[in-house]
Motif scaffolding. Structure first.
Motif, PDB file in Angstrom:
ATOM      1  N   UNK A 197       0.852  -1.262   0.027  1.00  0.00           N
ATOM      2  CA  UNK A 197      -0.076  -0.005  -0.013  1.00  0.00           C
ATOM      3  C   UNK A 197       0.864   1.204   0.125  1.00  0.00           C
ATOM      4  N   UNK A 198       0.244   2.410  -0.170  1.00  0.00           N
ATOM      5  CA  UNK A 198       1.160   3.679  -0.271  1.00  0.00           C
ATOM      6  C   UNK A 198       0.530   4.687   0.852  1.00  0.00           C
ATOM      7  N   UNK A 199       1.249   5.439   1.676  1.00  0.00           N
ATOM      8  CA  UNK A 199       0.848   6.321   2.670  1.00  0.00           C
ATOM      9  C   UNK A 199       1.195   7.857   2.454  1.00  0.00           C
ATOM     10  N   UNK A 200       0.381   8.710   2.831  1.00  0.00           N
ATOM     11  CA  UNK A 200       0.238   9.825   2.701  1.00  0.00           C
ATOM     12  C   UNK A 200       0.074  10.653   4.212  1.00  0.00           C
ATOM     13  N   UNK A 201       0.496  11.785   4.233  1.00  0.00           N
ATOM     14  CA  UNK A 201       0.301  12.446   5.667  1.00  0.00           C
ATOM     15  C   UNK A 201       1.007  11.407   6.688  1.00  0.00           C
ATOM     16  N   UNK A 202       2.135  11.173   6.622  1.00  0.00           N
ATOM     17  CA  UNK A 202       2.857  10.086   7.360  1.00  0.00           C
ATOM     18  C   UNK A 202       3.811  10.773   8.310  1.00  0.00           C
ATOM     19  N   UNK A 203       4.039  11.901   8.340  1.00  0.00           N
ATOM     20  CA  UNK A 203       4.995  12.640   9.310  1.00  0.00           C
ATOM     21  C   UNK A 203       6.216  12.885   8.746  1.00  0.00           C
ATOM     22  N   UNK A 204       6.689  12.384   7.420  1.00  0.00           N
ATOM     23  CA  UNK A 204       7.969  12.853   7.015  1.00  0.00           C
ATOM     24  C   UNK A 204       7.748  14.197   6.264  1.00  0.00           C
ATOM     25  N   UNK A 205       8.537  15.271   6.480  1.00  0.00           N
ATOM     26  CA  UNK A 205       8.293  16.445   5.912  1.00  0.00           C
ATOM     27  C   UNK A 205       8.558  16.225   4.306  1.00  0.00           C
ATOM     28  N   UNK A 206       7.608  17.057   3.678  1.00  0.00           N
ATOM     29  CA  UNK A 206       7.789  16.839   1.955  1.00  0.00           C
ATOM     30  C   UNK A 206       9.040  17.311   1.463  1.00  0.00           C
ATOM     31  N   UNK A 207       9.254  18.441   2.276  1.00  0.00           N
ATOM     32  CA  UNK A 207      10.418  19.364   1.793  1.00  0.00           C
ATOM     33  C   UNK A 207      11.723  18.553   1.934  1.00  0.00           C
ATOM     34  N   UNK A 235       4.259   9.922  -7.048  1.00  0.00           N
ATOM     35  CA  UNK A 235       3.702  11.101  -6.676  1.00  0.00           C
ATOM     36  C   UNK A 235       4.445  11.937  -5.705  1.00  0.00           C
ATOM     37  N   UNK A 236       4.357  13.088  -5.514  1.00  0.00           N
ATOM     38  CA  UNK A 236       5.095  13.895  -4.335  1.00  0.00           C
ATOM     39  C   UNK A 236       4.494  13.363  -3.158  1.00  0.00           C
ATOM     40  N   UNK A 237       5.096  13.180  -2.237  1.00  0.00           N
ATOM     41  CA  UNK A 237       4.735  12.969  -0.724  1.00  0.00           C
ATOM     42  C   UNK A 237       4.358  11.667  -0.340  1.00  0.00           C
ATOM     43  N   UNK A 238       4.196  10.645  -1.572  1.00  0.00           N
ATOM     44  CA  UNK A 238       3.794   9.301  -1.171  1.00  0.00           C
ATOM     45  C   UNK A 238       4.835   8.304  -0.858  1.00  0.00           C
ATOM     46  N   UNK A 239       4.760   7.361   0.247  1.00  0.00           N
ATOM     47  CA  UNK A 239       5.701   6.423   0.513  1.00  0.00           C
ATOM     48  C   UNK A 239       5.053   5.335   0.306  1.00  0.00           C
ATOM     49  N   UNK A 240       5.712   4.384  -0.412  1.00  0.00           N
ATOM     50  CA  UNK A 240       5.236   3.009  -0.881  1.00  0.00           C
ATOM     51  C   UNK A 240       5.650   2.116   0.538  1.00  0.00           C
ATOM     52  N   UNK A 241       4.560   1.269   0.862  1.00  0.00           N
ATOM     53  CA  UNK A 241       4.978   0.295   2.026  1.00  0.00           C
ATOM     54  C   UNK A 241       4.589  -0.941   1.663  1.00  0.00           C
TER      55      UNK A 241
END
Length: 316
Positions: free
Chosen positions: A40-50, A213-219
């Motif tokens: 799955x993929x996660x957003x708003x995960x706490x890792x700063x996008x910048x 996509x910017x900001x998405x992390x694959x898990x």
């Protein structure tokens, strides 16, 4: 294929103590994804996008340097894996190169001083990914109905985690695989890829591209989780397909397990529910040694490559 999608999960409820309904929805989605194919993929995960963006830009700059400059971070001796700059000639010298790091306080790292801020950014990235790993592990613990903090206490040693900055060279005409299909041997893996993409997961017999996509992390769930749950949660089958005419860059964080840990199906998924164990127990470091041998001494036949099925118990 148009109807097959990888779920994108908003983790913001877990940063809001009062959003119990949101947390339940997240757990339901993760449970279904892990039961079917482990991705799955996660957003708003706490890792700063910048920070993610800066890390990717610095990584691209680093891998453009000459071999002489990159080799100033040649592997350190004594680490569980060869930390520092590496190529993979055992796979193919023209496919990829990588920079591997362990926890900043491990004493194993030899990180680049050029670009000047890269070392600090890598260390900050590592810290954030460790926190994301702990959060996902906690959610998985609840999804499985395990006692509170069970997985946290089982997997309490974070000194075995590691992170890799990867550079895949452009594909040539005769083949384009960056990494052939496989499952990861650790607990949970996190991936951030650049706009070139290339990561694919197998679901229902089809290869599904993971569109970056910017900001998405694959898990993806990995082999340890599959064994502990006696196949209730799946270790994700995935691969990397290199694009033609362009490089691919990614970061991969391996939320790992201490080498002396014993791994076997938990009683909650075997004798307590009347199910036979599907794997015999093993020391985690023994399995990792077998997987490393796959790379250093590749078998002549693909069927001789060691997977977690090496420990599978025949049900016939």
């Amino acid at each position: 294929m148009a109807n097959i999608a990888i779920p994108i999960i908003d983790l913001s409820p877990f940063f809001n103590e009062n959003d119990e309904n949101g947390k339940k929805k997240v757990k339901d989605i993760i449970s279904q994804a892990c039961s079917e194919y482990g991705f799955f993929q996660i957003v708003n995960h706490g890792v700063p996008l910048d920070l993610l963006s800066q890390a990717m830009d610095l990584s691209k700059t680093y891998f453009k340097f000459s071999d002489e400059e990159k080799l100033k971070c040649s592997p350190e001796s004594g680490a569980p894996l060869p930390a520092g700059y590496n190529k993979q000639p055992e796979i193919s010298p023209d496919k990829n190169e990588y920079l591997l790091m362990f926890p900043p306080d491990s004493g194993f790292n030899l990180l680049p001083n050029n670009p000047p801020e890269f070392k600090e950014v890598l260390e900050e990235m590592f810290s954030y990914f460790c926190k994301v790993g702990q959060l996902i592990e906690s959610i998985v613990n609840d999804c499985l109905g395990l006692p509170e903090n069970f997985l946290k206490e089982y997997n309490h040693d974070r000194s075995w985690d590691f992170m890799v900055a990867m550079h895949y060279f452009p594909a040539i005409e005769t083949e384009n695989n960056g990494i052939t299909e496989h499952e990861d041997g650790n607990c949970i893996t996190f991936v951030v890829q650049d706009e070139a993409g290339g990561l694919e997961v197998r679901k229902n017999g089809q290869w599904i591209p993971i569109i970056p996509e910017e900001g998405k992390i694959v898990v993806n769930m990995s082999d340890v989780i599959q064994v502990l749950t006696n196949n209730k949660f799946k270790s994700a089958t995935h691969r990397v397909v290199r694009p033609k005419g362009r490089s691919r860059h990614s970061f991969v964080f391996f939320y790992n397990l201490q080498g002396d840990k014993w791994v076997e199906p938990l009683p909650q998924f075997t004798k307590e529910i009347g199910e036979p164990a599907r794997y015999r127990g093993f020391l985690y470091k023994d399995y990792q040694a077998l997987r490393m041998r796959n790379k250093t001494h590749p078998p002549s036949r693909p069927e001789d490559v060691i997977h977690i099925t090496h420990y599978a118990i025949s049900t016939s």
